[in-house]
Design an enzyme around this catalytic site. Structure first.
Site, PDB file in Angstrom:
ATOM      1  N   GLY A   1       0.842  -1.184   0.000  1.00  0.00           N
ATOM      2  CA  GLY A   1       0.000   0.000   0.000  1.00  0.00           C
ATOM      3  C   GLY A   1       0.877   1.233   0.000  1.00  0.00           C
ATOM      4  O   GLY A   1       0.866   2.031   0.929  1.00  0.00           O
TER       5      GLY A   1
ATOM      6  N   GLY B   1       1.025   4.254  -0.819  1.00  0.00           N
ATOM      7  CA  GLY B   1       0.384   5.523  -1.125  1.00  0.00           C
ATOM      8  C   GLY B   1       1.207   6.664  -0.573  1.00  0.00           C
ATOM      9  O   GLY B   1       2.443   6.626  -0.577  1.00  0.00           O
TER      10      GLY B   1
ATOM     11  N   ILE C   1       1.755   7.928   2.569  1.00  0.00           N
ATOM     12  CA  ILE C   1       2.633   7.608   3.699  1.00  0.00           C
ATOM     13  C   ILE C   1       3.604   6.503   3.329  1.00  0.00           C
ATOM     14  O   ILE C   1       4.810   6.574   3.584  1.00  0.00           O
ATOM     15  CB  ILE C   1       1.808   7.213   4.932  1.00  0.00           C
ATOM     16  N   GLY C   2       3.097   5.432   2.707  1.00  0.00           N
ATOM     17  CA  GLY C   2       3.947   4.290   2.387  1.00  0.00           C
ATOM     18  C   GLY C   2       5.077   4.633   1.445  1.00  0.00           C
ATOM     19  O   GLY C   2       6.229   4.232   1.645  1.00  0.00           O
TER      20      GLY C   2
ATOM     21  N   ASN D   1      -4.352   4.276  12.110  1.00  0.00           N
ATOM     22  CA  ASN D   1      -5.008   5.071  13.129  1.00  0.00           C
ATOM     23  C   ASN D   1      -5.930   4.176  13.960  1.00  0.00           C
ATOM     24  O   ASN D   1      -6.316   3.089  13.526  1.00  0.00           O
ATOM     25  CB  ASN D   1      -5.837   6.192  12.491  1.00  0.00           C
TER      26      ASN D   1
ATOM     27  N   LYS E   1      -3.278  10.010  19.990  1.00  0.00           N
ATOM     28  CA  LYS E   1      -3.652  10.358  18.616  1.00  0.00           C
ATOM     29  C   LYS E   1      -5.135  10.094  18.366  1.00  0.00           C
ATOM     30  O   LYS E   1      -5.801  10.846  17.653  1.00  0.00           O
ATOM     31  CB  LYS E   1      -2.798   9.576  17.608  1.00  0.00           C
TER      32      LYS E   1
ATOM     33  N   ASN F   1      -8.690  11.768  16.241  1.00  0.00           N
ATOM     34  CA  ASN F   1      -9.360  11.004  15.190  1.00  0.00           C
ATOM     35  C   ASN F   1     -10.795  10.639  15.559  1.00  0.00           C
ATOM     36  O   ASN F   1     -11.690  10.695  14.717  1.00  0.00           O
ATOM     37  CB  ASN F   1      -8.582   9.719  14.892  1.00  0.00           C
TER      38      ASN F   1
ATOM     39  N   ASN G   1     -12.800  13.281  13.050  1.00  0.00           N
ATOM     40  CA  ASN G   1     -13.055  12.546  11.805  1.00  0.00           C
ATOM     41  C   ASN G   1     -14.543  12.308  11.552  1.00  0.00           C
ATOM     42  O   ASN G   1     -15.057  12.665  10.490  1.00  0.00           O
ATOM     43  CB  ASN G   1     -12.263  11.242  11.782  1.00  0.00           C
TER      44      ASN G   1
END
Length: 351
Positions: free
Chosen positions: A25, A27, A29-30, A120, A222, A226, A230
């Protein structure tokens, strides 16, 4: 783009025995993590698809950052069987994809492969190796019928809390906005050799990667943001700044955060964090759309189980009163179901 990295991105050393990492994955971040690891000498393989994969194969990963731009050229593929077993699998997938990730992950595993889940919310391994009344208990919201544990055994897991913000600006181009910290830790609270080795590789690539004796503190801290911003942002179609500036939604955020801390305490975790300070920090971010709101606008599934449903489940488990969380969860769960691309009510025409 600068030809040389800025000082904060300087590479201290290249390992003589580089770790082998597959990013599943790759994307925003990855790909950012993979690029940083690769430029420090790690053997990195990015698993991706579509135009982003095509661009990374042709031109590598271009990172645009206030710390200095750079380009790295790790291997990239859509077939993990081409990569074979690795030392670490870095999961850049959404947590709601974990149960179905077996075909991507299993070809990458040997007996000692660690899986670093950069997610998350409450992880599926939360009670693994945690002494106390709930040791080994499965959380149904994040591990339904044990499907995630069957795919990603908790013994392989290294937790990871991400404090970096990135976005894909174009295929193969990652814009780093802020933050370089990726806190990691063992579910069993020990400071393991595998964590220390991965931390070294990340730091060599210019990232912060502290090994936390108890990562659960970071998880809850964190999660405070979220779990509140969110779902509210998706329900109200509002940015973080807008939520903070509206007195009633600001009060709603505060109530959700306080209830979340009560649940954390009920399962034995007592993060030292001020709710007021947490909200003020979110307000400073300004008119930023949360990932849940962005997913809603793009018609993607909403990642609410690990953020909200799991905490409501833990509240039920510990007999903790969370009326605000329950109310917001009911609304957010309905939104997730009716906005799903597969929902019969999400695309039908008016009668």
């Amino acid at each position: 783009m600068s030809t040389l990295p800025a000082p904060p991105y300087s590479v201290p050393h290249r390992s003589e025995s580089p770790v082998k990492v597959a990013v599943v994955g790759a994307g925003a971040i990855g790909a950012y993590v993979g690029a940083a690891l690769h430029r420090a000498g790690a053997e990195v393989h990015l698993i991706a698809r579509g135009p982003h994969l095509t661009a990374m194969r042709q031109g590598g990963v271009r990172v645009l950052s206030p710390r200095g731009d750079f380009t790295a050229r790790p291997a990239a593929t859509d077939d993990p069987a081409e990569v074979g077993p690795v030392d670490y699998v870095f999961l850049g997938l959404k947590a709601n994809s974990y149960a179905g990730s077996g075909p991507l992950v299993h070809p990458l595993l040997h007996d000692r492969t660690a899986v670093i889940a950069a997610q998350n919310g409450i992880p599926w391994w939360y009670f693994h190796g945690l002494p106390g009344p709930y040791e080994g208990r499965r959380i149904e919201s994040v591990d339904p019928a044990g499907a995630v544990s069957a795919t990603l055994p908790p013994a392989r897991a290294i937790g990871c809390v991400v404090y970096a913000a990135t976005e894909i600006e174009a295929p193969g181009v990652v814009r780093h906005l802020e933050g370089t910290r990726f806190s990691i830790g063992e579910p069993g609270r020990d400071v393991s050799r595998r964590c220390l080795d991965f931390s070294d590789a990340m730091r060599a690539g210019g990232l912060k990667c502290p090994v936390e004796p108890d990562l659960r503190n970071d998880i809850w801290i964190k999660l405070l943001g979220n779990i509140s911003f969110n779902p509210i942002s998706a329900l109200a179609r509002a940015t973080m700044g807008q939520i903070c500036r509206h007195p009633d939604t600001r009060a709603l955020v505060e109530s959700m955060m306080r209830e979340t801390l009560e649940v954390a305490a009920a399962v034995g975790c007592h993060p030292e964090i001020s709710v007021e300070r947490r909200i003020a920090g979110a307000e400073r971010v300004g008119d930023h759309k949360t990932s849940t709101l962005q997913d809603l606008e793009k018609g993607k599934p909403l990642e609410l189980d690990v953020l909200l449903a799991a905490v409501v489940e833990l509240a039920r488990l510990t007999d903790t009163s969370v009326p605000t969380l329950r109310a917001v969860h009911a609304l957010a769960d309905l939104l997730a179901k009716t906005s799903s691309p597969t929902s019969p009510t999400s695309t039908g025409s008016a009668q």
